[in-house]
Write a protein that holds these residues in place. Structure first.
Motif, PDB file in Angstrom:
ATOM      1  N   SER A 178      34.304 -26.260  11.974  1.00  0.00           N
ATOM      2  CA  SER A 178      34.746 -25.617  10.729  1.00  0.00           C
ATOM      3  C   SER A 178      34.198 -26.283   9.479  1.00  0.00           C
ATOM      4  CB  SER A 178      36.280 -25.613  10.657  1.00  0.00           C
ATOM      5  OG  SER A 178      36.770 -26.935  10.455  1.00  0.00           O
ATOM      6  N   GLY A 179      33.776 -27.560   9.617  1.00  0.00           N
ATOM      7  CA  GLY A 179      33.345 -28.305   8.438  1.00  0.00           C
ATOM      8  C   GLY A 179      34.497 -28.768   7.574  1.00  0.00           C
ATOM      9  N   LEU A 180      35.724 -28.598   8.077  1.00  0.00           N
ATOM     10  CA  LEU A 180      36.929 -28.977   7.343  1.00  0.00           C
ATOM     11  C   LEU A 180      37.754 -29.945   8.181  1.00  0.00           C
ATOM     12  CD1 LEU A 180      38.035 -25.374   6.286  1.00  0.00           C
ATOM     13  CD2 LEU A 180      36.900 -27.049   4.806  1.00  0.00           C
ATOM     14  N   THR A 181      38.473 -30.835   7.504  1.00  0.00           N
ATOM     15  CA  THR A 181      39.423 -31.649   8.243  1.00  0.00           C
ATOM     16  C   THR A 181      40.563 -30.755   8.739  1.00  0.00           C
ATOM     17  OG1 THR A 181      40.815 -32.164   6.335  1.00  0.00           O
ATOM     18  CG2 THR A 181      38.952 -33.663   6.786  1.00  0.00           C
ATOM     19  N   LEU A 182      41.305 -31.251   9.693  1.00  0.00           N
ATOM     20  CA  LEU A 182      42.472 -30.532  10.210  1.00  0.00           C
ATOM     21  C   LEU A 182      43.406 -30.132   9.069  1.00  0.00           C
ATOM     22  CD1 LEU A 182      43.779 -29.769  12.924  1.00  0.00           C
ATOM     23  CD2 LEU A 182      44.593 -32.125  13.108  1.00  0.00           C
ATOM     24  N   LEU A 183      43.653 -31.071   8.165  1.00  0.00           N
ATOM     25  CA  LEU A 183      44.542 -30.813   7.028  1.00  0.00           C
ATOM     26  C   LEU A 183      43.981 -29.711   6.139  1.00  0.00           C
ATOM     27  CD1 LEU A 183      47.179 -31.948   5.682  1.00  0.00           C
ATOM     28  CD2 LEU A 183      45.695 -33.388   4.299  1.00  0.00           C
ATOM     29  N   GLU A 184      42.692 -29.780   5.842  1.00  0.00           N
ATOM     30  CA  GLU A 184      42.061 -28.764   4.985  1.00  0.00           C
ATOM     31  C   GLU A 184      42.059 -27.401   5.668  1.00  0.00           C
ATOM     32  OE1 GLU A 184      38.819 -31.743   2.781  1.00  0.00           O
ATOM     33  OE2 GLU A 184      38.290 -30.664   4.620  1.00  0.00           O
ATOM     34  N   TYR A 185      41.819 -27.401   6.956  1.00  0.00           N
ATOM     35  CA  TYR A 185      41.771 -26.144   7.701  1.00  0.00           C
ATOM     36  C   TYR A 185      43.136 -25.456   7.733  1.00  0.00           C
ATOM     37  CZ  TYR A 185      40.848 -22.889  11.548  1.00  0.00           C
ATOM     38  OH  TYR A 185      40.722 -21.762  12.318  1.00  0.00           O
ATOM     39  N   ILE A 196      54.759 -25.162   2.945  1.00  0.00           N
ATOM     40  CA  ILE A 196      54.709 -26.610   3.180  1.00  0.00           C
ATOM     41  C   ILE A 196      53.832 -27.237   2.098  1.00  0.00           C
ATOM     42  CG2 ILE A 196      53.957 -28.416   4.785  1.00  0.00           C
ATOM     43  CD1 ILE A 196      54.625 -26.494   7.093  1.00  0.00           C
ATOM     44  N   ARG A 197      54.453 -28.026   1.226  1.00  0.00           N
ATOM     45  CA  ARG A 197      53.753 -28.562   0.068  1.00  0.00           C
ATOM     46  C   ARG A 197      53.377 -30.031   0.284  1.00  0.00           C
ATOM     47  NH1 ARG A 197      54.593 -24.657  -3.725  1.00  0.00           N
ATOM     48  NH2 ARG A 197      56.467 -23.380  -3.473  1.00  0.00           N
ATOM     49  N   ASN A 198      52.181 -30.356  -0.126  1.00  0.00           N
ATOM     50  CA  ASN A 198      51.684 -31.742  -0.133  1.00  0.00           C
ATOM     51  C   ASN A 198      51.790 -32.460   1.214  1.00  0.00           C
ATOM     52  OD1 ASN A 198      51.251 -31.511  -2.977  1.00  0.00           O
ATOM     53  ND2 ASN A 198      53.443 -31.852  -3.279  1.00  0.00           N
ATOM     54  N   PRO A 199      51.408 -31.799   2.316  1.00  0.00           N
ATOM     55  CA  PRO A 199      51.365 -32.527   3.578  1.00  0.00           C
ATOM     56  C   PRO A 199      50.262 -33.585   3.521  1.00  0.00           C
ATOM     57  CG  PRO A 199      50.248 -30.426   3.828  1.00  0.00           C
ATOM     58  CD  PRO A 199      50.843 -30.433   2.439  1.00  0.00           C
ATOM     59  N   THR A 200      50.445 -34.683   4.233  1.00  0.00           N
ATOM     60  CA  THR A 200      49.406 -35.711   4.322  1.00  0.00           C
ATOM     61  C   THR A 200      49.135 -35.990   5.796  1.00  0.00           C
ATOM     62  OG1 THR A 200      51.022 -37.527   4.208  1.00  0.00           O
ATOM     63  CG2 THR A 200      50.050 -36.766   2.134  1.00  0.00           C
ATOM     64  N   TRP A 201      47.903 -36.398   6.098  1.00  0.00           N
ATOM     65  CA  TRP A 201      47.530 -36.682   7.483  1.00  0.00           C
ATOM     66  C   TRP A 201      46.594 -37.885   7.490  1.00  0.00           C
ATOM     67  CZ3 TRP A 201      47.747 -31.841  10.900  1.00  0.00           C
ATOM     68  CH2 TRP A 201      47.905 -32.192  12.238  1.00  0.00           C
ATOM     69  N   GLU A 202      46.954 -38.906   8.226  1.00  0.00           N
ATOM     70  CA  GLU A 202      46.112 -40.095   8.315  1.00  0.00           C
ATOM     71  C   GLU A 202      44.792 -39.760   9.009  1.00  0.00           C
ATOM     72  OE1 GLU A 202      48.290 -43.099  10.393  1.00  0.00           O
ATOM     73  OE2 GLU A 202      50.041 -42.908   9.097  1.00  0.00           O
ATOM     74  N   SER A 203      43.750 -40.519   8.657  1.00  0.00           N
ATOM     75  CA  SER A 203      42.424 -40.283   9.218  1.00  0.00           C
ATOM     76  C   SER A 203      41.889 -41.525   9.916  1.00  0.00           C
ATOM     77  CB  SER A 203      41.438 -39.875   8.110  1.00  0.00           C
ATOM     78  OG  SER A 203      41.847 -38.672   7.489  1.00  0.00           O
ATOM     79  N   CYS A 204      40.924 -41.305  10.804  1.00  0.00           N
ATOM     80  CA  CYS A 204      40.227 -42.406  11.466  1.00  0.00           C
ATOM     81  C   CYS A 204      39.197 -42.984  10.485  1.00  0.00           C
ATOM     82  CB  CYS A 204      39.560 -41.901  12.742  1.00  0.00           C
ATOM     83  SG  CYS A 204      38.017 -40.974  12.441  1.00  0.00           S
ATOM     84  N   PRO A 205      38.522 -44.069  10.849  1.00  0.00           N
ATOM     85  CA  PRO A 205      37.554 -44.669   9.918  1.00  0.00           C
ATOM     86  C   PRO A 205      36.434 -43.723   9.500  1.00  0.00           C
ATOM     87  CG  PRO A 205      38.087 -46.223  11.668  1.00  0.00           C
ATOM     88  CD  PRO A 205      38.739 -44.925  12.038  1.00  0.00           C
ATOM     89  N   ARG A 206      36.190 -42.662  10.287  1.00  0.00           N
ATOM     90  CA  ARG A 206      35.114 -41.728   9.951  1.00  0.00           C
ATOM     91  C   ARG A 206      35.618 -40.459   9.262  1.00  0.00           C
ATOM     92  NH1 ARG A 206      29.862 -42.316  13.680  1.00  0.00           N
ATOM     93  NH2 ARG A 206      29.816 -44.576  13.682  1.00  0.00           N
ATOM     94  N   GLY A 207      36.871 -40.487   8.821  1.00  0.00           N
ATOM     95  CA  GLY A 207      37.369 -39.375   8.010  1.00  0.00           C
ATOM     96  C   GLY A 207      37.861 -38.173   8.784  1.00  0.00           C
ATOM     97  N   ILE A 208      38.097 -38.339  10.080  1.00  0.00           N
ATOM     98  CA  ILE A 208      38.655 -37.256  10.898  1.00  0.00           C
ATOM     99  C   ILE A 208      40.157 -37.467  11.007  1.00  0.00           C
ATOM    100  CG2 ILE A 208      38.650 -36.190  13.193  1.00  0.00           C
ATOM    101  CD1 ILE A 208      35.728 -37.269  13.486  1.00  0.00           C
ATOM    102  N   ASN A 209      40.948 -36.462  10.675  1.00  0.00           N
ATOM    103  CA  ASN A 209      42.408 -36.599  10.806  1.00  0.00           C
ATOM    104  C   ASN A 209      42.767 -36.978  12.239  1.00  0.00           C
ATOM    105  OD1 ASN A 209      42.975 -33.807   8.574  1.00  0.00           O
ATOM    106  ND2 ASN A 209      42.973 -35.976   8.089  1.00  0.00           N
ATOM    107  N   LYS A 210      43.743 -37.856  12.392  1.00  0.00           N
ATOM    108  CA  LYS A 210      44.035 -38.449  13.704  1.00  0.00           C
ATOM    109  C   LYS A 210      44.551 -37.443  14.726  1.00  0.00           C
ATOM    110  CE  LYS A 210      44.691 -43.085  11.840  1.00  0.00           C
ATOM    111  NZ  LYS A 210      45.645 -44.178  11.502  1.00  0.00           N
TER     112      LYS A 210
END
Length: 490
Positions: A178-185, A196-210
């Motif tokens: 998709s070219g988008l992180t899980l959160l963005e998608y 659902i407002r302002n969800p946050t999702w931690e990412s790995c060192p390469r910027g992929i949501n965990k």
């Protein structure tokens, strides 16, 4: 499948319990049972027939605060894969290695070659141990490569093993196509429609949501997510998620009953779907460590959302089955109102709280301890220095450690709010208090109110030194539950 002009309905509708076929008395009994069991609940929300019939937060936890979901995040990741399938971005039969030719091992084993997205979804990758520790410890921070390098000892699809690394791979695949992180998608496809407002999702060192953990949302967000599944993917008369995906995701795709004693009565042995657990009573759930729950009960047309800090998660589910479930009338949608019982329930919900401890308000040793810096001996927690400064109403705790100097406000027998890097590299919202439990013993309690964690420090004060005992309420590792430090005046 991005929904345009989606109507957002939040907060969810509210109703009296009896108007939705459940007694206020039963909900009161459930809450009292949780208190008696010291279940460590932080929040509770019950929906019946699409309406919230009871909701409560144990102060200082609050409705608007997000809460770490831990593995309940997995069910949201599965939902993203369902949306991507509907959009034609991928198929569950697609092979995992096909997405990452650059990270695949030089020799691809037969089991790795046949591993597909469905195997990731059902925790049936064929691995014989969780891949997550190896991925997290990878020196180059390439979790995908670490996953693909690990041996796959069994044929995919034949063996259930709870494997958080598999969920991370779903996130990585989604980002690849998709070219988008899980959160963005998920933002326009799920989070915005559900309010659902302002969800946050931690990412790995390469910027992929965990993927398998790291998502934080509020209790009502959890409830809305469960209600979407209960409504077969329809929200405000618009389809967000295919009905066929809901059916597949929430049905038994792989067995996880190992035949051990007690498996029949365990809600971790009823089968596993696409990142959802099957439950007894023909229910299903997403859940996360220390008691983060989204329990969907189709036969009762009900959803239970809970956040907590408790290692005995089965005891919480047992309370739902033993007290709430039998009270849900299947014959009548509306039962006779009971104003007295509802008034009692309202009072219980209003008074839910975690009381700040106050044994002894002050001590003569405050003057000895006040503003003094104590250097701590070498320790695995990398805590270097400790200082407390007192005034009439509060105290200020200063800690020097791996995240630099951190300052936490402490209420004297009441909660005080701070923001500090206590648990990890990001700021934690902390409600803290202190009390003297004896003339030379200071107890500090810190509730990290957006997480399941509570940290207590018991400080024994001596003439030129302190002994500090650190304790967490819950931890992934028994070794991290308790620690002791000795500090000497700088």
């Amino acid at each position: 499948m991005i929904m345009e002009n989606v109507q957002i309905t939040r907060p969810l509708p509210r109703s009296l319990p009896e108007a939705q076929g459940i007694t206020s008395a039963a909900i009161s009994a459930f809450l009292q049972h949780m208190e008696e069991q010291q279940s460590g609940l932080h929040s509770f929300m019950l929906l019946r027939h699409g309406a919230v019939v009871a909701e409560g937060w144990w102060s200082p936890y609050r409705p608007e605060l997000p809460h770490s979901l831990f593995s309940l995040s997995k069910s949201f990741t599965s939902t993203a894969i369902g949306l991507a399938v509907a959009e034609g971005l991928l198929k569950v039969e697609d092979k995992v290695v096909s997405f990452f030719p650059e990270d695949a091992p030089a020799v691809i084993s037969p089991n790795l070659a046949i591993m597909d997205i469905s195997h990731l979804l059902i925790m049936g990758t064929g691995h014989t141990e969780d891949t997550t520790p190896y991925m997290v410890d990878s020196k180059d921070g390439n979790w995908v490569k670490a996953f693909l390098q690990l041996p796959v000892g069994k044929a995919p699809g034949t063996h259930f093993l709870y494997n958080t690394g598999a969920t991370y791979m779903l996130s990585a695949i989604l980002q690849k196509v998709s070219g988008l992180t899980l959160l963005e998608y998920l933002e326009p496809r799920l989070f915005v429609p559900l309010g659902i407002r302002n969800p946050t999702w931690e990412s790995c060192p390469r910027g992929i949501n965990k993927g398998g953990f790291g998502l934080s949302v509020s209790t009502e967000d959890i409830a809305a997510f469960g209600q979407l599944y209960l409504q077969q993917g329809v929200w405000n008369n618009q389809r967000l998620l295919p009905k066929e995906w809901i059916a597949a995701a929430t049905s038994k795709q792989i067995g996880n009953n190992d035949g051990s004693p007690g498996a029949v009565s365990s809600d971790w042995s009823q089968g596993y779907g696409y990142q959802f657990w099957r439950c007894r009573h023909n229910a299903y759930r997403g859940d996360g460590a220390f008691g983060q729950f989204c329990i969907v009960m189709p036969e009762q047309d009900a959803v239970v959302a809970i956040t907590s800090g408790n290692s005995d998660m089965q005891s919480i589910i047992n309370g739902v089955w033993n007290i709430l479930l039998p009270a849900m009338s299947m014959e009548a949608k509306v039962i006779e109102s009971d104003p007295a019982a509802h008034a009692e329930l309202s009072l219980i919900l209003e008074q839910l709280s975690i009381q700040p401890e106050l044994v002894q308000k002050t001590s003569a040793l405050e003057a000895v301890l006040n503003g003094k810096v104590y250097r701590l001996g070498e320790n695995s927690h990398k805590l270097e220095a400790f200082m407390v400064s007192f005034d009439a109403e509060k105290a200020v705790l200063t800690l020097q450690g791996m995240y630099g100097e951190q300052t936490v406000m402490l209420g004297r027998g009441e909660w005080a709010e701070s923001s500090a890097n206590i648990l990890d590299h990001k700021k934690n919202l902390i409600m803290s208090c202190f009390t003297w439990t004896a003339e030379n013993k200071l107890k500090i309690t810190m509730l990290c109110v957006e997480t399941p964690f509570c940290l207590t420090l018991e400080v024994e004060v001596h003439e030129s030194s302190i002994a500090v005992k650190q304790q967490f309420n819950v931890s992934m590792s028994a070794d991290d539950l308790e620690a002791e430090f000795v500090g000497h005046l700088a």
